[in-house]
Design a protein around this motif. Structure first.
Motif, short mmCIF file in Angstrom:
data_model
loop_
_atom_site.label_atom_id
_atom_site.label_comp_id
_atom_site.label_asym_id
_atom_site.label_seq_id
_atom_site.Cartn_x
_atom_site.Cartn_y
_atom_site.Cartn_z
N TRP A 66 24.69 -63.29 69.06
CA TRP A 66 23.53 -63.70 68.30
C TRP A 66 22.82 -64.81 69.04
O TRP A 66 22.95 -64.96 70.24
CB TRP A 66 23.95 -64.12 66.89
CG TRP A 66 24.59 -63.00 66.16
CD1 TRP A 66 25.90 -62.85 65.87
CD2 TRP A 66 23.94 -61.83 65.66
NE1 TRP A 66 26.10 -61.68 65.21
CE2 TRP A 66 24.93 -61.04 65.07
CE3 TRP A 66 22.61 -61.39 65.65
CZ2 TRP A 66 24.65 -59.83 64.47
CZ3 TRP A 66 22.33 -60.19 65.05
CH2 TRP A 66 23.33 -59.42 64.48
N GLN A 71 25.65 -47.47 61.57
CA GLN A 71 26.63 -47.58 60.51
C GLN A 71 27.02 -46.20 60.00
O GLN A 71 26.21 -45.30 59.97
CB GLN A 71 26.09 -48.43 59.36
CG GLN A 71 26.05 -49.91 59.67
CD GLN A 71 25.50 -50.74 58.50
OE1 GLN A 71 24.81 -50.22 57.65
NE2 GLN A 71 25.82 -52.02 58.50
N GLN A 82 25.33 -59.42 59.87
CA GLN A 82 25.16 -57.97 59.91
C GLN A 82 25.21 -57.35 58.52
O GLN A 82 24.46 -56.43 58.21
CB GLN A 82 26.24 -57.35 60.78
CG GLN A 82 26.22 -57.81 62.23
CD GLN A 82 27.44 -57.32 62.99
OE1 GLN A 82 27.97 -56.26 62.69
NE2 GLN A 82 27.90 -58.08 63.96
N THR A 83 26.09 -57.85 57.67
CA THR A 83 26.29 -57.23 56.36
C THR A 83 25.68 -58.02 55.21
O THR A 83 25.47 -57.47 54.12
CB THR A 83 27.79 -57.05 56.09
OG1 THR A 83 28.45 -58.33 56.17
CG2 THR A 83 28.41 -56.12 57.11
N ASP A 136 20.01 -56.81 67.23
CA ASP A 136 21.37 -56.42 66.89
C ASP A 136 21.46 -55.92 65.45
O ASP A 136 22.23 -55.00 65.14
CB ASP A 136 22.33 -57.59 67.11
CG ASP A 136 22.77 -57.72 68.56
OD1 ASP A 136 22.69 -56.72 69.29
OD2 ASP A 136 23.19 -58.81 68.96
N ALA A 137 20.68 -56.53 64.55
CA ALA A 137 20.70 -56.08 63.16
C ALA A 137 20.17 -54.66 63.05
O ALA A 137 20.73 -53.82 62.33
CB ALA A 137 19.88 -57.03 62.29
N LYS A 184 28.94 -58.57 69.72
CA LYS A 184 27.66 -59.11 69.27
C LYS A 184 27.42 -60.49 69.85
O LYS A 184 28.31 -61.33 69.87
CB LYS A 184 27.63 -59.20 67.74
CG LYS A 184 27.72 -57.83 67.08
CD LYS A 184 26.49 -57.01 67.35
CE LYS A 184 26.52 -55.68 66.63
NZ LYS A 184 27.49 -54.76 67.14
N GLN A 229 22.74 -52.26 64.49
CA GLN A 229 23.90 -52.16 63.60
C GLN A 229 23.60 -51.21 62.43
O GLN A 229 24.42 -50.37 62.06
CB GLN A 229 24.26 -53.55 63.07
CG GLN A 229 25.41 -53.56 62.06
CD GLN A 229 26.74 -53.15 62.67
OE1 GLN A 229 26.93 -53.27 63.89
NE2 GLN A 229 27.66 -52.71 61.85
N ARG A 230 22.41 -51.33 61.85
CA ARG A 230 22.06 -50.46 60.72
C ARG A 230 21.91 -49.01 61.16
O ARG A 230 22.22 -48.08 60.40
CB ARG A 230 20.76 -50.95 60.08
CG ARG A 230 20.87 -52.30 59.41
CD ARG A 230 19.51 -52.89 59.10
NE ARG A 230 19.60 -54.30 58.73
CZ ARG A 230 18.57 -55.14 58.72
NH1 ARG A 230 17.36 -54.69 59.04
NH2 ARG A 230 18.75 -56.40 58.39
#
Length: 304
Positions: free
Chosen positions: A5, A304, A52-53, A296-297, A3, A300-301
């Motif tokens: 950012w 998952q 991310q989380t 990226d978010a 990643k 990532q989702r």
């Protein structure tokens, strides 16, 4: 996938901490505002420090300021000990604003972004924008503000603007690279059919691979425009098609993407799959340029 950012605007930034006001040098009001807004919609997590989380309020401010080369302490109470106290009437963009939400002193921190608004990681909606004088909640809980850095309103010329755009916003080429990587596409064919991408371009293989599966097409002249930004609306279409997403029941209706809007279906599909929750103010930001953090978010989702 590694990643990456938001990158520091200038490599020459120094990291600061302490009780005084520090000159952020090359950082501008636009820098702090754009960096803070890049994380809109990131979920809240108590004690969380991972974009991310989920993050808590002080981790969020710490992350934003670190991207501009400014070091903040980890907790809201510790951050309240930094900088110089500023009256509410003299708030400037980039000032830290503090609230007592627990009844036991400083327990929440955000970043003032002008127009009586601040942005923070909230327990109810994640990173969102609120009014500092909101009579229903924030207004009565406001404690004070601290200035830990001075941000200039100068733009420092075209070179700096170009660097800001490159570092904060995700270009079409960058979107292609990250999607091709996540989808594990074969990017060995660098003989691009797009006239503005040479075989030597780092985007060549990814752009061609995504064109092959129907995700990207050229403009009216057949060009890919790898350096151009992409709006959140455009990205919604790309993501839906790239990951073959389908509608999952009903979805939230965003004020800026009404029925009849070209992106309505794509945004609704993203929302129904819990890929987006919007910007926290009832809008999706359909015409906003996508940032690297948001890109990226989303990815990532999706994976998952």
């Amino acid at each position: 996938m590694k990643k990456r950012w938001l990158l520091p605007i200038f490599a020459s930034f120094m990291f600061f901490t302490g009780v005084g006001i520090h000159d952020a040098k090359a950082a501008t009001i636009a820098d702090i505002t754009n960096t803070a807004k890049a994380y809109l919609g990131v979920p809240y997590q108590y004690g969380g420090t991972n974009i991310q989380t989920g993050v808590d309020c002080s981790a969020y401010t710490q992350i934003v300021f670190s991207k501009l080369g400014i070091s903040l302490e980890r907790t809201s109470k510790a951050q309240y000990q930094q900088g110089t106290a500023i009256s509410k009437d003299n708030l400037k963009t980039g000032d830290l604003v503090f609230f007592n939400t627990s009844g036991s002193g400083i327990s929440h921190v955000g970043i003032y972004i002008g127009d009586n608004s601040f942005i923070s990681a909230t327990t109810s909606s994640g990173v969102k924008i609120d009014k500092i004088n909101d009579p229903y909640y924030w207004g009565s809980r406001y404690v004070g503000a601290k200035r830990v850095a001075n941000f200039t309103d100068n733009d420092f010329g075209e070179v700096k603007e170009a660097e800001i755009d490159f570092n904060i916003y995700a270009s079409r080429g960058e979107v292609a690279l990250r999607l091709a990587n996540k989808l594990q596409l074969n990017t060995s064919n660098t003989n691009s059919s797009f006239p503005d991408i040479k075989p030597s371009s780092k985007y060549a293989g990814a752009a061609e691979a995504l064109k092959k599966i129907g995700v990207f097409t050229g403009d009216e002249n057949g060009k890919f425009n790898p350096g151009s930004p992409m709006t959140r609306g455009q990205l919604s279409k790309v993501l839906v098609e790239a990951f073959n997403l389908k509608q999952q029941g009903t979805a939230e209706q965003f004020a800026d993407v009404p029925n009849g809007h070209w992106a309505n279906t794509y945004v609704a599909i993203l929302a129904s799959n819990k890929i987006t929750v919007g910007k926290g103010d009832g809008t999706f930001g359909v015409n906003d340029n996508v940032t690297l953090a948001q890109l990226d978010a989303f990815i990532q989702r999706l994976t998952q």
